[in-house]
Scaffold this motif. Structure first.
Motif, PDB file in Angstrom:
ATOM      1  N   ALA A 285       0.936  -1.172  -0.016  1.00 13.21           N
ATOM      2  CA  ALA A 285       0.077   0.015  -0.065  1.00 13.21           C
ATOM      3  C   ALA A 285       0.872   1.254   0.019  1.00 13.21           C
ATOM      4  O   ALA A 285       0.790   2.095   0.735  1.00 13.21           O
ATOM      5  CB  ALA A 285      -0.789  -0.058   1.280  1.00 13.21           C
ATOM      6  N   GLU A 286       1.766   1.225  -1.039  1.00 11.51           N
ATOM      7  CA  GLU A 286       2.741   2.333  -1.045  1.00 11.51           C
ATOM      8  C   GLU A 286       2.242   3.939  -1.294  1.00 11.51           C
ATOM      9  O   GLU A 286       2.562   4.808  -0.415  1.00 11.51           O
ATOM     10  CB  GLU A 286       3.619   2.421  -2.205  1.00 11.51           C
ATOM     11  N   GLY A 287       0.782   3.953  -1.744  1.00 11.49           N
ATOM     12  CA  GLY A 287       0.192   5.350  -1.382  1.00 11.49           C
ATOM     13  C   GLY A 287       0.045   5.957  -0.312  1.00 11.49           C
ATOM     14  O   GLY A 287      -0.198   7.252   0.037  1.00 11.49           O
ATOM     15  N   ALA A 288       0.078   4.927   0.661  1.00 10.05           N
ATOM     16  CA  ALA A 288      -0.628   5.336   2.133  1.00 10.05           C
ATOM     17  C   ALA A 288       0.756   5.181   3.089  1.00 10.05           C
ATOM     18  O   ALA A 288       0.580   5.166   4.472  1.00 10.05           O
ATOM     19  CB  ALA A 288      -1.590   4.530   2.872  1.00 10.05           C
ATOM     20  N   ARG A 289       1.892   5.284   2.506  1.00 11.96           N
ATOM     21  CA  ARG A 289       3.250   5.026   3.425  1.00 11.96           C
ATOM     22  C   ARG A 289       3.828   6.312   3.638  1.00 11.96           C
ATOM     23  O   ARG A 289       4.723   6.854   3.218  1.00 11.96           O
ATOM     24  CB  ARG A 289       4.155   4.108   2.420  1.00 11.96           C
ATOM     25  N   ILE A 290       3.130   6.978   4.586  1.00 10.81           N
ATOM     26  CA  ILE A 290       3.215   8.356   4.978  1.00 10.81           C
ATOM     27  C   ILE A 290       3.760   8.538   6.583  1.00 10.81           C
ATOM     28  O   ILE A 290       2.848   8.199   7.479  1.00 10.81           O
ATOM     29  CB  ILE A 290       2.334   9.106   4.678  1.00 10.81           C
ATOM     30  N   PRO A 291       4.949   8.329   7.044  1.00  8.66           N
ATOM     31  CA  PRO A 291       5.384   8.036   8.380  1.00  8.66           C
ATOM     32  C   PRO A 291       4.821   9.077   9.367  1.00  8.66           C
ATOM     33  O   PRO A 291       4.764   8.983  10.256  1.00  8.66           O
ATOM     34  CB  PRO A 291       6.778   8.058   8.132  1.00  8.66           C
ATOM     35  N   ARG A 292       4.561  10.430   8.728  1.00  3.27           N
ATOM     36  CA  ARG A 292       4.245  11.543   9.541  1.00  3.27           C
ATOM     37  C   ARG A 292       3.209  12.346   8.895  1.00  3.27           C
ATOM     38  O   ARG A 292       3.690  13.587   8.121  1.00  3.27           O
ATOM     39  CB  ARG A 292       5.576  12.444  10.202  1.00  3.27           C
ATOM     40  N   PRO A 293       2.015  12.081   8.765  1.00  7.49           N
ATOM     41  CA  PRO A 293       0.984  12.921   8.140  1.00  7.49           C
ATOM     42  C   PRO A 293       0.983  14.410   8.615  1.00  7.49           C
ATOM     43  O   PRO A 293       0.852  14.508   9.871  1.00  7.49           O
ATOM     44  CB  PRO A 293      -0.308  11.980   8.561  1.00  7.49           C
ATOM     45  N   GLU A 294       1.036  15.355   7.752  1.00  7.82           N
ATOM     46  CA  GLU A 294       1.078  16.723   8.164  1.00  7.82           C
ATOM     47  C   GLU A 294      -0.311  17.230   9.073  1.00  7.82           C
ATOM     48  O   GLU A 294      -0.270  18.025   9.728  1.00  7.82           O
ATOM     49  CB  GLU A 294       1.096  17.434   6.898  1.00  7.82           C
ATOM     50  N   ARG A 295      -1.357  16.405   8.552  1.00  5.91           N
ATOM     51  CA  ARG A 295      -2.633  16.841   9.364  1.00  5.91           C
ATOM     52  C   ARG A 295      -2.851  15.747  10.423  1.00  5.91           C
ATOM     53  O   ARG A 295      -4.164  15.628  10.654  1.00  5.91           O
ATOM     54  CB  ARG A 295      -3.734  16.824   7.915  1.00  5.91           C
ATOM     55  N   SER A 314      -2.633  -6.346   7.823  1.00  6.48           N
ATOM     56  CA  SER A 314      -1.361  -7.012   7.632  1.00  6.48           C
ATOM     57  C   SER A 314      -1.282  -6.970   6.173  1.00  6.48           C
ATOM     58  O   SER A 314      -2.236  -6.584   5.305  1.00  6.48           O
ATOM     59  CB  SER A 314      -1.366  -8.301   7.957  1.00  6.48           C
ATOM     60  N   GLU A 315      -0.277  -7.180   5.457  1.00  4.58           N
ATOM     61  CA  GLU A 315       0.012  -7.165   4.160  1.00  4.58           C
ATOM     62  C   GLU A 315      -0.666  -8.327   3.274  1.00  4.58           C
ATOM     63  O   GLU A 315      -1.299  -8.318   2.534  1.00  4.58           O
ATOM     64  CB  GLU A 315       1.656  -7.548   3.679  1.00  4.58           C
ATOM     65  N   GLU A 316      -0.809  -9.488   4.083  1.00  4.91           N
ATOM     66  CA  GLU A 316      -1.691 -10.644   3.660  1.00  4.91           C
ATOM     67  C   GLU A 316      -3.311 -10.200   3.637  1.00  4.91           C
ATOM     68  O   GLU A 316      -3.936 -10.543   2.483  1.00  4.91           O
ATOM     69  CB  GLU A 316      -1.622 -11.987   4.658  1.00  4.91           C
ATOM     70  N   GLU A 317      -3.655  -9.299   4.499  1.00  6.12           N
ATOM     71  CA  GLU A 317      -5.172  -8.942   4.588  1.00  6.12           C
ATOM     72  C   GLU A 317      -5.333  -7.970   3.396  1.00  6.12           C
ATOM     73  O   GLU A 317      -6.208  -8.119   2.667  1.00  6.12           O
ATOM     74  CB  GLU A 317      -5.378  -8.250   6.020  1.00  6.12           C
ATOM     75  N   ILE A 318      -4.356  -7.054   3.104  1.00 11.18           N
ATOM     76  CA  ILE A 318      -4.398  -6.161   2.018  1.00 11.18           C
ATOM     77  C   ILE A 318      -4.763  -6.993   0.481  1.00 11.18           C
ATOM     78  O   ILE A 318      -5.566  -6.741  -0.235  1.00 11.18           O
ATOM     79  CB  ILE A 318      -3.346  -5.042   1.877  1.00 11.18           C
ATOM     80  N   GLN A 319      -3.689  -7.910   0.479  1.00 13.35           N
ATOM     81  CA  GLN A 319      -3.423  -8.721  -0.786  1.00 13.35           C
ATOM     82  C   GLN A 319      -4.841  -9.466  -0.860  1.00 13.35           C
ATOM     83  O   GLN A 319      -5.468  -9.502  -1.876  1.00 13.35           O
ATOM     84  CB  GLN A 319      -2.255  -9.415  -0.870  1.00 13.35           C
ATOM     85  N   LYS A 320      -5.479 -10.221   0.155  1.00 16.74           N
ATOM     86  CA  LYS A 320      -6.603 -10.938   0.169  1.00 16.74           C
ATOM     87  C   LYS A 320      -7.777 -10.125  -0.266  1.00 16.74           C
ATOM     88  O   LYS A 320      -8.413 -10.495  -1.149  1.00 16.74           O
ATOM     89  CB  LYS A 320      -6.882 -11.624   1.407  1.00 16.74           C
ATOM     90  N   ALA A 321      -7.887  -8.918   0.096  1.00 18.42           N
ATOM     91  CA  ALA A 321      -8.932  -7.984  -0.200  1.00 18.42           C
ATOM     92  C   ALA A 321      -8.831  -7.635  -1.559  1.00 18.42           C
ATOM     93  O   ALA A 321      -9.917  -7.664  -2.251  1.00 18.42           O
ATOM     94  CB  ALA A 321      -9.086  -6.823   1.098  1.00 18.42           C
ATOM     95  N   GLN A 322      -7.734  -7.111  -2.124  1.00 16.95           N
ATOM     96  CA  GLN A 322      -7.401  -6.956  -3.392  1.00 16.95           C
ATOM     97  C   GLN A 322      -7.909  -7.855  -4.150  1.00 16.95           C
ATOM     98  O   GLN A 322      -8.592  -7.751  -5.443  1.00 16.95           O
ATOM     99  CB  GLN A 322      -6.048  -6.590  -3.582  1.00 16.95           C
ATOM    100  N   ARG A 323      -7.555  -9.100  -3.989  1.00 15.57           N
ATOM    101  CA  ARG A 323      -7.801 -10.382  -4.801  1.00 15.57           C
ATOM    102  C   ARG A 323      -9.385 -10.494  -4.927  1.00 15.57           C
ATOM    103  O   ARG A 323     -10.049 -10.782  -5.808  1.00 15.57           O
ATOM    104  CB  ARG A 323      -7.148 -11.595  -4.189  1.00 15.57           C
ATOM    105  N   GLU A 324     -10.094 -10.512  -3.542  1.00 16.59           N
ATOM    106  CA  GLU A 324     -11.471 -10.473  -3.516  1.00 16.59           C
ATOM    107  C   GLU A 324     -12.095  -9.829  -4.396  1.00 16.59           C
ATOM    108  O   GLU A 324     -13.026  -9.957  -5.037  1.00 16.59           O
ATOM    109  CB  GLU A 324     -11.994 -10.783  -2.159  1.00 16.59           C
TER     110      GLU A 324
END
Ligand SMILES: [Zn+2]
Length: 370
Positions: A285-295, A314-324
């Motif tokens: 989920a690289e689009g949400a890889r923000i270690p310190r959100p400004e807001r 988890s990564e597994e949960e993300i990939q499972k959801a994407q697959r489904e």
């Protein structure tokens, strides 16, 4: 320009300007607001984002047909007695919800005389800024990590966006963009994370969801959180509708992050008012890889105000959801599977009551990472 830039935490307000302002007292990014117009739902005209122009700054729209995305009832909640709707944001013109923010921000900044718009995104926000700048006849300059590559970079380049590669980690690109804008008065820092206009554009997501549900707020919205614009746009949008009396409540808004980078979840669990920067791990989920959100402080306040949860998947949960999702005909990028992964977890835990309504935005197209 109509309205004001206001601080979410104190009574500071100032005239809108192309400059990225922060509250001099609280140090946080500002948001745009104007007095609530006297209006009825029957007065709305047109389709898409600009249907809600009465709630936005009065500008000449730079539009590519953004917004007006379908609200699709999903089968996934049926066995739990819960009505789940996907909000199909990946159908926006550049393939992500960021078009809402970019359309309004580019319109407003053009109105204020900006010529060259600068941001530090190598992802969906960069693509949206490049596209809307092209449509507006403005230049877009994107400071991106030197290692960034792939379909999103090609998309930015195709729109004519000027790419400035910056050596070093991700924050180096942000610093370089800020430095360039400080040194050159022709450059306007059009930050998708901090611009009050960008955030104002995202409020339209709440308006559309409510209108598609016959001016009822859903009971819950499950949102992915990176910079937090989506979650805050929903919060302010529903808050505005509540103040107009068009809806009776604000939904509980839940935040989902990847375990590999979950500063908001950690702060929420510990009861902190502000997130602490985390050391981000690798995540699909690289689009949400923000270690310190400004807001960050604003996100936590909104979460708590609506009674929402924050959960890390988890990564597994993300990939499972994407697959489904794909196996049900919906092709989204991994970052867009964060919220569906959170939804699946909450459904399985029996979190939602029978008969409740849950909306989940699907934020970005699978073609973005193919
Ligand atoms: Zn303040």
């Amino acid at each position: 320009m109509e309205g004001f830039f206001i601080c979410p935490f104190c009574d500071h307000r100032e005239e809108p300007s192309p400059k990225l302002a922060r509250c001099p007292r609280c140090g946080v990014p500002l948001r745009w607001e104007k007095p609530v117009p006297s209006l009825r739902p029957e007065d709305l005209r047109g389709r898409g984002l600009w249907r809600y122009a009465a709630f936005l700054p009065r500008v000449s729209p730079v539009t590519l047909g953004e917004g007006g995305t379908p609200l699709l009832e999903a089968k996934v909640g049926a066995s739990f007695g819960v009505r789940v709707f996907w909000k199909m944001e990946f159908l926006n013109p550049t393939g992500s919800f960021k078009d809402r923010g970019a359309s309004l921000m580019v319109s407003a900044l053009r109105e204020l005389g900006a010529k060259i718009l600068v941001d530090d995104s190598s992802g969906n926000a960069g693509a949206a800024l490049a596209a809307y700048s092209a449509a507006a006849g403005l230049r877009a300059r994107l400071f991106v990590p030197a290692y960034a590559s792939g379909p999103k970079i090609r998309q930015i380049r195709a729109y004519g966006g000027e790419l400035v590669p910056v050596e070093g980690p991700r924050p180096a690109a942000t610093l370089q963009a800020q430095k360039a804008c400080a040194e050159n008065p022709d450059l306007v820092y059009a930050s998708h994370n901090a611009s009050p206009f960008f955030l104002a554009g995202l409020t339209t997501l709440a308006f559309e969801i409510a209108e598609d549900l016959s001016w009822q707020a859903p009971d819950h919205v499950v949102a992915p959180v990176g910079g937090g614009g989506l979650l805050l746009g929903l919060f302010y949008g529903f808050s505005l509708l509540l103040s107009l009396g068009w809806v009776k409540k604000i939904p509980k808004i839940h935040a989902v992050q990847a375990q590999a980078c979950a500063p908001i979840v950690l702060a929420w669990e510990r009861g902190y008012a502000e997130p602490e920067a985390v050391e981000p791990g690798e995540t699909v989920a690289e689009g949400a890889r923000i270690p310190r959100p400004e807001r960050g402080r604003e996100i936590l306040a909104a979460l708590r105000a609506t009674g929402g949860q924050a959960l890390a998947v988890s990564e597994e949960e993300i990939q499972k959801a994407q697959r489904e999702l794909a196996q049900s005909g919906l092709y989204v990028e991994p970052t867009a599977a964060l919220a569906p992964a959170g939804l699946l977890r909450l459904l399985a835990a029996g979190f939602f009551a029978r008969g409740e309504t849950v909306v989940v935005p699907l934020t970005g197209s699978g073609l973005k990472t193919s």
